[in-house]
Design a protein around this motif. Structure first.
Motif, PDB file in Angstrom:
ATOM      1  N   VAL A 268     -47.611 -40.867 117.373  1.00 18.02           N
ATOM      2  CA  VAL A 268     -46.425 -40.503 116.591  1.00 18.02           C
ATOM      3  C   VAL A 268     -45.419 -41.646 116.570  1.00 18.02           C
ATOM      4  O   VAL A 268     -44.904 -42.019 115.515  1.00 18.02           O
ATOM      5  N   SER A 269     -45.126 -42.220 117.738  1.00 23.22           N
ATOM      6  CA  SER A 269     -44.091 -43.252 117.774  1.00 23.22           C
ATOM      7  C   SER A 269     -44.489 -44.493 116.986  1.00 23.22           C
ATOM      8  O   SER A 269     -43.654 -45.075 116.285  1.00 23.22           O
ATOM      9  N   ARG A 270     -45.737 -44.890 117.044  1.00 24.34           N
ATOM     10  CA  ARG A 270     -46.159 -46.084 116.288  1.00 24.34           C
ATOM     11  C   ARG A 270     -45.962 -45.911 114.784  1.00 24.34           C
ATOM     12  O   ARG A 270     -45.445 -46.788 114.109  1.00 24.34           O
ATOM     13  N   ARG A 271     -46.380 -44.768 114.286  1.00 22.47           N
ATOM     14  CA  ARG A 271     -46.258 -44.573 112.834  1.00 22.47           C
ATOM     15  C   ARG A 271     -44.821 -44.330 112.420  1.00 22.47           C
ATOM     16  O   ARG A 271     -44.362 -44.861 111.397  1.00 22.47           O
TER      17      ARG A 271
ATOM     18  N   ALA B 203     -35.250 -39.033 106.445  1.00 20.35           N
ATOM     19  CA  ALA B 203     -34.737 -40.014 107.412  1.00 20.35           C
ATOM     20  C   ALA B 203     -34.792 -39.374 108.790  1.00 20.35           C
ATOM     21  O   ALA B 203     -34.726 -38.157 108.929  1.00 20.35           O
ATOM     22  N   LEU B 204     -34.926 -40.221 109.805  1.00 23.51           N
ATOM     23  CA  LEU B 204     -34.938 -39.732 111.190  1.00 23.51           C
ATOM     24  C   LEU B 204     -34.145 -40.685 112.067  1.00 23.51           C
ATOM     25  O   LEU B 204     -34.299 -41.902 111.958  1.00 23.51           O
ATOM     26  N   ASP B 205     -33.327 -40.131 112.931  1.00 23.35           N
ATOM     27  CA  ASP B 205     -32.609 -40.930 113.913  1.00 23.35           C
ATOM     28  C   ASP B 205     -33.291 -40.842 115.277  1.00 23.35           C
ATOM     29  O   ASP B 205     -33.434 -41.836 115.969  1.00 23.35           O
TER      30      ASP B 205
ATOM     31  N   ILE C 234     -44.602 -35.224 109.900  1.00 25.49           N
ATOM     32  CA  ILE C 234     -43.182 -35.458 110.176  1.00 25.49           C
ATOM     33  C   ILE C 234     -42.561 -36.287 109.055  1.00 25.49           C
ATOM     34  O   ILE C 234     -41.490 -35.956 108.544  1.00 25.49           O
ATOM     35  N   ILE C 235     -43.236 -37.363 108.666  1.00 23.70           N
ATOM     36  CA  ILE C 235     -42.733 -38.228 107.586  1.00 23.70           C
ATOM     37  C   ILE C 235     -42.575 -37.432 106.291  1.00 23.70           C
ATOM     38  O   ILE C 235     -41.577 -37.588 105.577  1.00 23.70           O
TER      39      ILE C 235
ATOM     40  N   HIS D 142     -42.401 -46.467 109.775  1.00 20.44           N
ATOM     41  CA  HIS D 142     -41.818 -45.841 108.590  1.00 20.44           C
ATOM     42  C   HIS D 142     -40.287 -45.757 108.664  1.00 20.44           C
ATOM     43  O   HIS D 142     -39.606 -45.908 107.645  1.00 20.44           O
ATOM     44  N   PHE D 143     -39.784 -45.459 109.845  1.00 23.93           N
ATOM     45  CA  PHE D 143     -38.328 -45.370 110.102  1.00 23.93           C
ATOM     46  C   PHE D 143     -37.995 -46.387 111.196  1.00 23.93           C
ATOM     47  O   PHE D 143     -37.937 -46.026 112.375  1.00 23.93           O
TER      48      PHE D 143
END
Length: 166
Positions: free
Chosen positions: A153-156, A136-138, A130-131, A160-161
């Motif tokens: 997924v949420s931790r990483r 960028a991700l909202d 995903i990264i 990062h974002f």
């Protein structure tokens, strides 16, 4: 090391890889997992490639294409048909896992439900993919399932974002 295919391919790969590295899975080991389809199918393919015996425990809710894959890839597919006290089959499948662990001499349960390698796979691989795909991700929408996906997924992604909403 990107693994492509089902989202469950990633934890299946990591759970087997890490168990082999620890010495919990050897060439003589029978790998066991309770599955409604995706994880079992991924484990069946990886075990077949590695020459390992794999016994999936499934229930009547499994989709026909998953059952067909498992039956073609595994010497034994265990089916449970007794509902548990919740009206589902998960606890019945897990009970069968425990029974098989006691009756098969050299067996290993990958335990997708609480194996830290499953979450690590999503942290490293899924979130990494995903990264690499988005500058960028909202917002990120993630299925919960066994919770390893959303946790990893949420931790990483949050690291990062920092402002991403999961």
């Amino acid at each position: 090391h990107s693994v492509v295919g089902s989202l469950k391919d990633r934890p299946a790969y990591y759970m087997l890889r890490d168990a082999i590295r620890r010495g919990d899975v050897r060439q003589t080991t029978t790998v066991i997992e309770s599955s409604s389809g995706n994880t079992g199918s991924a484990l069946a393919v990886f075990c077949r490639v590695l020459g390992l015996a794999f016994v999936p425990i499934v229930d009547p809710n499994i989709q026909k294409h998953y059952l067909g894959l498992l039956e073609s890839a595994c010497a034994q597919v265990v089916r449970v048909d007794q509902r548990d006290e919740t009206g589902g089959y998960l606890k019945t499948r897990l009970g069968k896992v425990m029974e098989l662990l006691e009756t098969i001499g050299d067996a290993f349960w990958t335990d997708q439900y609480s194996n830290p390698s499953a979450m690590a796979a999503h942290y490293e691989l899924t979130a990494g993919e995903i990264i690499a795909s988005f500058p960028a991700l909202d917002y990120v929408f993630v299925g919960v399932s066994t919770a390893g996906t959303i946790a990893g997924v949420s931790r990483r992604l949050k690291a990062h974002f920092p402002s991403v909403k999961v």
